[in-house]
Scaffold this motif. Structure first.
Motif, PDB file in Angstrom:
ATOM      1  N   PRO A   1       0.828  -1.211   0.000  1.00 18.50           N
ATOM      2  CA  PRO A   1       0.000   0.000   0.000  1.00 18.50           C
ATOM      3  C   PRO A   1       0.858   1.254   0.000  1.00 18.50           C
ATOM      4  O   PRO A   1       2.063   1.214   0.268  1.00 18.50           O
ATOM      5  N   ASN A   2       0.239   2.386  -0.315  1.00 18.49           N
ATOM      6  CA  ASN A   2       0.952   3.664  -0.247  1.00 18.49           C
ATOM      7  C   ASN A   2       1.523   3.859   1.158  1.00 18.49           C
ATOM      8  O   ASN A   2       0.848   3.606   2.157  1.00 18.49           O
ATOM      9  N   GLY A   3       2.777   4.298   1.204  1.00 20.17           N
ATOM     10  CA  GLY A   3       3.430   4.504   2.495  1.00 20.17           C
ATOM     11  C   GLY A   3       4.098   3.277   3.060  1.00 20.17           C
ATOM     12  O   GLY A   3       4.623   3.307   4.174  1.00 20.17           O
ATOM     13  N   ALA A   4       4.119   2.183   2.279  1.00 15.34           N
ATOM     14  CA  ALA A   4       4.725   0.948   2.780  1.00 15.34           C
ATOM     15  C   ALA A   4       6.251   1.001   2.797  1.00 15.34           C
ATOM     16  O   ALA A   4       6.892   0.196   3.469  1.00 15.34           O
ATOM     17  N   GLY A   5       6.838   1.935   2.043  1.00 14.51           N
ATOM     18  CA  GLY A   5       8.290   2.053   2.014  1.00 14.51           C
ATOM     19  C   GLY A   5       8.927   1.588   0.716  1.00 14.51           C
ATOM     20  O   GLY A   5      10.156   1.509   0.625  1.00 14.51           O
ATOM     21  N   LYS A   6       8.120   1.337  -0.304  1.00 16.56           N
ATOM     22  CA  LYS A   6       8.645   0.789  -1.560  1.00 16.56           C
ATOM     23  C   LYS A   6       9.640   1.737  -2.231  1.00 16.56           C
ATOM     24  O   LYS A   6      10.764   1.346  -2.571  1.00 16.56           O
ATOM     25  N   THR A   7       9.222   2.988  -2.442  1.00 17.58           N
ATOM     26  CA  THR A   7      10.096   3.938  -3.120  1.00 17.58           C
ATOM     27  C   THR A   7      11.303   4.287  -2.254  1.00 17.58           C
ATOM     28  O   THR A   7      12.419   4.457  -2.763  1.00 17.58           O
ATOM     29  N   THR A   8      11.109   4.367  -0.953  1.00 16.29           N
ATOM     30  CA  THR A   8      12.254   4.598  -0.061  1.00 16.29           C
ATOM     31  C   THR A   8      13.259   3.460  -0.184  1.00 16.29           C
ATOM     32  O   THR A   8      14.480   3.693  -0.183  1.00 16.29           O
ATOM     33  N   LEU A   9      12.772   2.226  -0.297  1.00 16.50           N
ATOM     34  CA  LEU A   9      13.668   1.091  -0.494  1.00 16.50           C
ATOM     35  C   LEU A   9      14.452   1.262  -1.792  1.00 16.50           C
ATOM     36  O   LEU A   9      15.675   1.052  -1.822  1.00 16.50           O
ATOM     37  N   PHE A  10      13.764   1.657  -2.875  1.00 15.48           N
ATOM     38  CA  PHE A  10      14.457   1.912  -4.141  1.00 15.48           C
ATOM     39  C   PHE A  10      15.516   2.990  -3.967  1.00 15.48           C
ATOM     40  O   PHE A  10      16.627   2.871  -4.496  1.00 15.48           O
ATOM     41  N   HIS A  11      15.174   4.065  -3.248  1.00 18.09           N
ATOM     42  CA  HIS A  11      16.127   5.157  -3.031  1.00 18.09           C
ATOM     43  C   HIS A  11      17.396   4.653  -2.343  1.00 18.09           C
ATOM     44  O   HIS A  11      18.509   5.045  -2.719  1.00 18.09           O
ATOM     45  N   THR A  12      17.237   3.818  -1.340  1.00 14.40           N
ATOM     46  CA  THR A  12      18.412   3.338  -0.607  1.00 14.40           C
ATOM     47  C   THR A  12      19.206   2.324  -1.430  1.00 14.40           C
ATOM     48  O   THR A  12      20.438   2.318  -1.394  1.00 14.40           O
TER      49      THR A  12
ATOM     50  N   ARG B   1      18.206   3.108 -13.166  1.00 16.22           N
ATOM     51  CA  ARG B   1      16.894   3.358 -12.575  1.00 16.22           C
ATOM     52  C   ARG B   1      16.061   4.321 -13.402  1.00 16.22           C
ATOM     53  O   ARG B   1      16.592   5.245 -14.017  1.00 16.22           O
ATOM     54  N   SER B   2      14.746   4.105 -13.397  1.00 16.29           N
ATOM     55  CA  SER B   2      13.799   5.116 -13.861  1.00 16.29           C
ATOM     56  C   SER B   2      12.982   5.561 -12.657  1.00 16.29           C
ATOM     57  O   SER B   2      12.871   4.835 -11.672  1.00 16.29           O
ATOM     58  N   PHE B   3      12.395   6.755 -12.754  1.00 18.43           N
ATOM     59  CA  PHE B   3      11.642   7.322 -11.637  1.00 18.43           C
ATOM     60  C   PHE B   3      10.163   7.418 -11.985  1.00 18.43           C
ATOM     61  O   PHE B   3       9.755   7.234 -13.132  1.00 18.43           O
TER      62      PHE B   3
ATOM     63  N   PHE C   1      15.970  -0.674 -12.151  1.00 26.56           N
ATOM     64  CA  PHE C   1      14.912  -0.445 -11.165  1.00 26.56           C
ATOM     65  C   PHE C   1      13.842   0.421 -11.819  1.00 26.56           C
ATOM     66  O   PHE C   1      14.125   1.553 -12.239  1.00 26.56           O
ATOM     67  N   LEU C   2      12.623  -0.087 -11.898  1.00 24.58           N
ATOM     68  CA  LEU C   2      11.521   0.628 -12.539  1.00 24.58           C
ATOM     69  C   LEU C   2      10.468   0.955 -11.491  1.00 24.58           C
ATOM     70  O   LEU C   2       9.878   0.064 -10.886  1.00 24.58           O
ATOM     71  N   ASP C   3      10.211   2.244 -11.304  1.00 28.34           N
ATOM     72  CA  ASP C   3       9.278   2.716 -10.287  1.00 28.34           C
ATOM     73  C   ASP C   3       7.980   3.153 -10.967  1.00 28.34           C
ATOM     74  O   ASP C   3       7.933   4.200 -11.611  1.00 28.34           O
ATOM     75  N   GLU C   4       6.932   2.360 -10.830  1.00 30.43           N
ATOM     76  CA  GLU C   4       5.611   2.642 -11.402  1.00 30.43           C
ATOM     77  C   GLU C   4       5.681   2.942 -12.897  1.00 30.43           C
ATOM     78  O   GLU C   4       5.201   3.989 -13.364  1.00 30.43           O
TER      79      GLU C   4
ATOM     80  N   VAL D   1      15.321  -7.188 -13.484  1.00 30.43           N
ATOM     81  CA  VAL D   1      14.365  -6.096 -13.332  1.00 30.43           C
ATOM     82  C   VAL D   1      13.833  -6.103 -11.908  1.00 30.43           C
ATOM     83  O   VAL D   1      13.338  -7.134 -11.427  1.00 30.43           O
ATOM     84  N   ILE D   2      13.965  -4.981 -11.217  1.00 28.21           N
ATOM     85  CA  ILE D   2      13.337  -4.796  -9.909  1.00 28.21           C
ATOM     86  C   ILE D   2      12.242  -3.765 -10.123  1.00 28.21           C
ATOM     87  O   ILE D   2      12.503  -2.653 -10.583  1.00 28.21           O
ATOM     88  N   LEU D   3      11.014  -4.136  -9.800  1.00 29.77           N
ATOM     89  CA  LEU D   3       9.842  -3.398 -10.251  1.00 29.77           C
ATOM     90  C   LEU D   3       8.932  -3.002  -9.099  1.00 29.77           C
ATOM     91  O   LEU D   3       8.590  -3.836  -8.255  1.00 29.77           O
ATOM     92  N   ILE D   4       8.548  -1.728  -9.049  1.00 31.24           N
ATOM     93  CA  ILE D   4       7.427  -1.275  -8.223  1.00 31.24           C
ATOM     94  C   ILE D   4       6.257  -1.036  -9.172  1.00 31.24           C
ATOM     95  O   ILE D   4       6.397  -0.299 -10.152  1.00 31.24           O
ATOM     96  N   GLU D   5       5.121  -1.653  -8.900  1.00 33.17           N
ATOM     97  CA  GLU D   5       3.999  -1.548  -9.824  1.00 33.17           C
ATOM     98  C   GLU D   5       2.692  -1.799  -9.090  1.00 33.17           C
ATOM     99  O   GLU D   5       2.590  -2.735  -8.294  1.00 33.17           O
ATOM    100  N   HIS D   6       1.691  -0.933  -9.345  1.00 36.57           N
ATOM    101  CA  HIS D   6       0.390  -1.095  -8.713  1.00 36.57           C
ATOM    102  C   HIS D   6      -0.569  -1.942  -9.543  1.00 36.57           C
ATOM    103  O   HIS D   6      -1.592  -2.399  -9.031  1.00 36.57           O
ATOM    104  N   ASN D   7      -0.257  -2.131 -10.824  1.00 41.86           N
ATOM    105  CA  ASN D   7      -1.120  -2.933 -11.683  1.00 41.86           C
ATOM    106  C   ASN D   7      -0.889  -4.409 -11.368  1.00 41.86           C
ATOM    107  O   ASN D   7       0.094  -5.011 -11.796  1.00 41.86           O
TER     108      ASN D   7
END
Length: 254
Positions: A39-50, A84-86, A172-175, A201-207
């Motif tokens: 869910p939003n706020g779970a830390g996914k993008t922060t994990l990508f940042h680190t 990475r892409s943002f 790393f692909l973010d959304e 590929v490390i992927l953050i995706e809501h679909n």
């Protein structure tokens, strides 16, 4: 199991008193698609940042392809094979598709990056690399179009192509499908799935349709921690995941 390409151990990220990541462990195998959901706020993008060095970690370690990159900058991590892409597309809007890729290719060569790009003749291998990327991202027919004239989905694919210019071992692909129409989503899905032939590929995706269809491994995060990890089938049937996040969304695909 073979040695992972990427291993994060007990990664912690604090912003003042706020604990954004709380002891995250992650193992990503080479030439797989590893999705991170939650869910939003779970830390996914922060994990990508680190992981990619956009922000420094507070505690823990990150090992990539045998290199301890825990304290390396984002640029140094690119040098060992991370790209990475943002969430927000970042292109050169007044340049063509080909020119955007040319800049990305030449940016991987420090000596060339110090000179005016327009005065540099591309080496044969660089020209070949651009053509290969254009074919891979499906934009060969619009190579002379300004990037600002592309559809949103085409712009996102061009951004992936620019990341590929560094010849990464992992991307790393973010959304990547955020805000896309159905045709663009299908094109991006095919692109991402095809990438696993050459890299990780490390992927953050809501679909969830895409995540369940193309992932080899899925990590589910909640409140800065890993809730559960496994293959798509196991994640789909895990009651903890249903309760915490997915509910009925995982049963029907797209």
């Amino acid at each position: 199991m073979s040695q992972p390409l990427l291993e994060a151990r007990n990664v912690v990220k604090r912003y003042g008193k706020f604990l954004a990541l709380s002891g995250v462990d992650l193992r990503v195998q080479a030439k797989t698609i590893h999705s991170v959901i939650g869910p939003n706020g779970a830390g996914k993008t922060t994990l990508f940042h680190t992981l990619t060095g956009t922000v420094p970690l507070t505690e823990g370690s990150i090992v990539f392809d045998g290199h301890d990159v825990s304290r390396r900058t984002d640029y140094q991590r690119v040098q060992v094979g991370m790209a990475r892409s943002f969430q927000v597309t970042s292109l050169f809007p007044t340049l063509s598709v080909h020119e955007n890729l040319r800049l990305a290719i030449q940016g991987t060569h420090p000596r060339q990056a110090l000179r005016l790009w327009s005065l540099i003749r591309l080496a044969p291998d660089q020209s070949d690399a651009i053509e290969s990327i254009l074919d891979k991202i499906g934009l060969a027919q619009v190579r002379h179009n300004l990037s600002s004239a592309l559809s949103h989905g085409q712009q996102r694919r061009l951004e992936v192509g620019m990341a590929l210019a560094a010849k990464p071992k992992a991307i790393f692909l973010d959304e990547p499908t955020s805000g896309m129409g159905i045709d663009d989503i299908d094109s991006m899905k095919k692109l991402i799935y095809g990438l696993r032939n050459d890299l990780t590929v490390i992927l953050i995706e809501h679909n969830m349709g895409i995540v369940m269809d193309i992932s080899d491994t899925i990590t589910v995060m909640q409140q800065g921690k890993v809730l559960v990890e496994g293959a798509p089938g196991a994640i789909k049937s895990d009651q903890r995941v249903r309760s915490a996040y997915l509910g009925g969304m995982i049963t029907g695909g797209r």
